[in-house]
Design an enzyme around this catalytic site. Structure first.
Site, mmCIF file in Angstrom:
data_model
loop_
_atom_site.group_PDB
_atom_site.id
_atom_site.type_symbol
_atom_site.label_atom_id
_atom_site.label_comp_id
_atom_site.label_asym_id
_atom_site.label_seq_id
_atom_site.Cartn_x
_atom_site.Cartn_y
_atom_site.Cartn_z
ATOM 1 N N CYS A 12 0.772 -1.155 -0.006
ATOM 2 C CA CYS A 12 -0.177 0.048 -0.022
ATOM 3 C C CYS A 12 0.913 1.040 -0.025
ATOM 4 O O CYS A 12 2.133 1.123 0.145
ATOM 5 C CB CYS A 12 -0.846 -0.127 1.264
ATOM 6 S SG CYS A 12 0.063 0.002 2.736
ATOM 7 N N HIS A 39 5.675 -5.452 8.184
ATOM 8 C CA HIS A 39 5.704 -6.839 8.657
ATOM 9 C C HIS A 39 6.101 -7.626 7.601
ATOM 10 O O HIS A 39 5.148 -8.694 6.891
ATOM 11 C CB HIS A 39 4.357 -7.227 9.273
ATOM 12 C CG HIS A 39 4.081 -6.499 10.512
ATOM 13 N ND1 HIS A 39 3.038 -5.762 11.152
ATOM 14 C CD2 HIS A 39 5.146 -6.113 11.695
ATOM 15 C CE1 HIS A 39 3.091 -5.476 12.223
ATOM 16 N NE2 HIS A 39 4.307 -5.610 12.673
ATOM 17 N N CYS A 95 2.051 6.489 8.836
ATOM 18 C CA CYS A 95 1.215 6.312 7.636
ATOM 19 C C CYS A 95 -0.035 7.368 7.799
ATOM 20 O O CYS A 95 -0.387 7.674 8.971
ATOM 21 C CB CYS A 95 0.403 4.931 7.395
ATOM 22 S SG CYS A 95 -0.928 5.190 6.106
ATOM 23 N N HIS A 123 -1.207 -5.218 19.350
ATOM 24 C CA HIS A 123 -0.512 -4.625 18.123
ATOM 25 C C HIS A 123 -0.017 -3.189 18.261
ATOM 26 O O HIS A 123 -0.368 -2.400 18.971
ATOM 27 C CB HIS A 123 -1.554 -4.479 17.023
ATOM 28 C CG HIS A 123 -1.152 -4.435 15.639
ATOM 29 N ND1 HIS A 123 -0.480 -3.023 15.167
ATOM 30 C CD2 HIS A 123 -0.854 -5.235 14.591
ATOM 31 C CE1 HIS A 123 -0.316 -3.188 13.939
ATOM 32 N NE2 HIS A 123 -0.315 -4.542 13.699
ATOM 33 N N GLU A 125 0.033 -0.753 16.597
ATOM 34 C CA GLU A 125 -0.548 0.469 16.187
ATOM 35 C C GLU A 125 -1.612 0.861 17.160
ATOM 36 O O GLU A 125 -1.728 2.194 17.468
ATOM 37 C CB GLU A 125 -1.337 0.145 14.604
ATOM 38 C CG GLU A 125 -2.182 1.189 14.189
ATOM 39 C CD GLU A 125 -3.101 0.732 13.010
ATOM 40 O OE1 GLU A 125 -2.681 0.493 12.115
ATOM 41 O OE2 GLU A 125 -4.351 0.369 13.109
ATOM 42 N N SER A 219 2.001 -10.329 9.997
ATOM 43 C CA SER A 219 1.278 -9.168 9.471
ATOM 44 C C SER A 219 0.006 -9.217 9.683
ATOM 45 O O SER A 219 -0.638 -10.248 9.110
ATOM 46 C CB SER A 219 1.580 -9.224 7.812
ATOM 47 O OG SER A 219 0.545 -8.461 7.034
ATOM 48 N N ASN A 221 -2.931 -7.505 8.578
ATOM 49 C CA ASN A 221 -4.096 -7.581 7.482
ATOM 50 C C ASN A 221 -3.792 -9.122 6.711
ATOM 51 O O ASN A 221 -4.716 -9.074 5.989
ATOM 52 C CB ASN A 221 -3.614 -6.206 6.601
ATOM 53 C CG ASN A 221 -2.458 -6.324 5.645
ATOM 54 O OD1 ASN A 221 -2.505 -6.657 4.485
ATOM 55 N ND2 ASN A 221 -1.276 -5.711 6.195
HETATM 56 S S1 SF4 Z 1 -3.178 2.303 7.464
HETATM 57 FE FE1 SF4 Z 1 -1.352 0.640 7.180
HETATM 58 S S2 SF4 Z 1 -2.200 -0.762 5.523
HETATM 59 FE FE2 SF4 Z 1 -3.536 1.112 5.359
HETATM 60 S S3 SF4 Z 1 -2.317 2.335 3.816
HETATM 61 FE FE3 SF4 Z 1 -1.394 3.180 5.867
HETATM 62 S S4 SF4 Z 1 0.091 1.505 6.054
HETATM 63 FE FE4 SF4 Z 1 -0.942 0.663 4.423
#
Ligand code: SF4
Length: 286
Positions: A12, A39, A95, A123, A125, A219, A221
């Site tokens: 992504c 990951h 991100c 996690h 995040e 990972s 996702n």
């Molecule tokens: S939130 Fe995570 S999965 Fe979604 S675009 Fe950003 S890095 Fe990629």
């Protein structure tokens, strides 16, 4: 046997931007990443080959470079400040969609809602989001909801990689609690993740009888893409690279669908695709 690649899969923009930042020649041999930038084992090896050092979050004392990088998954303001206080220059590869998640969680808290994060408490995040809130509960399944007892106004955000139906199920369960008077939900599941999950639905609609999901074992996702296929009772294998493919999986199958998580590089996808073609070509005609 037919092979279909998912319409949306692989790296992504958030992960790609973070990798590009870490591989900037200006950082060669002078950058330490705190935690896994992505990951994905291949990308991690590529970074190390370019002189980037990687330490886990509890190994900050081992950092020997002046420049440190926060990963795409983000971190709490407290973690970033702790690094600055230790004298490091912090480069932030969080991100933009994770930053949006942080902002919305704090917005809900400011508006007087008790914050709830749907996701995995361990996690990175989720730890970063919770670390920026005065108080919060992480909900991963129905049993966690009892921790919200007494909170009448609930503000909910989601880990970016969650499956929408799992989030909707937990939202309904929260809303049904008798003490909840007001619940507000900000949808923070990221668009690239949704697109990859929707692409699985397209594959499933094409009657695949074998799924191959490519991505790091840790990972989140990628694991969810695998779950989506397994939930339909279809044989699915989660692999990190082409060497993990086994010829026996393909015997008697008619249609294989291939997908990959958001931190899987394109060259790994292509290598897996080529190996699948080779395995099928080597099988005796039915
Ligand atoms: S939130 Fe995570 S999965 Fe979604 S675009 Fe950003 S890095 Fe990629």
């Amino acid at each position: 046997m037919k092979i279909t690649l998912a319409q949306a899969m692989g790296t992504c923009f958030g992960v790609q931007d973070a990798i590009d930042m870490a591989l900037d020649p200006a950082f060669k041999d002078r950058l330490t990443i705190v935690g896994q930038l992505v990951h994905n084992p291949q990308t991690t090896e590529r970074l190390k080959a370019n002189g980037v050092r990687i330490v886990e979050r509890d190994q900050v004392d081992q950092i020997t470079t002046e420049a440190v990088m926060i990963t795409a998954h983000g971190a709490s303001d407290g973690t970033k400040q702790m690094l600055r206080d230790k004298g490091f220059t912090v480069y932030d590869a969080t991100c933009p969609l994770v930053i949006r998640l942080h902002k919305l969680a704090r917005f809900l808290e400011r508006e007087g809602y008790f914050p709830v994060v749907i996701g995995e408490a361990s996690h990175v995040e989720v730890r970063g989001v919770v670390g920026n809130l005065r108080s919060a509960v992480v909900v991963h399944d129905e049993a966690d909801i009892d921790q919200l007892q007494g909170h009448r106004r609930i503000g909910v955000v989601s880990q970016t990689t969650n499956r929408p139906e799992m989030v909707q199920r937990l939202l309904a369960a929260i809303r049904a609690k008798p003490w909840v008077e007001d619940m507000r939900f900000c949808d923070t599941i990221c668009q690239p993740v949704k697109e990859r999950q929707q692409a699985i639905e397209v594959l499933l609609g094409q009657d695949i009888d074998l799924g191959i999901v490519i991505g790091g074992r840790n990972s989140a996702n990628t694991r969810k893409l695998q779950e989506l296929i397994a939930d339909r009772g279809i044989e699915v294998h989660h692999i990190e690279d082409p060497e993990h493919l086994e010829d026996a999986w393909f015997v008697g199958k008619k249609h294989v669908g291939i997908t990959a998580g958001t931190s899987t590089p394109q060259d790994v996808i292509e290598a897996v695709h080529a190996r699948v073609r080779a395995i099928i070509a080597a099988q005796p005609a039915a």
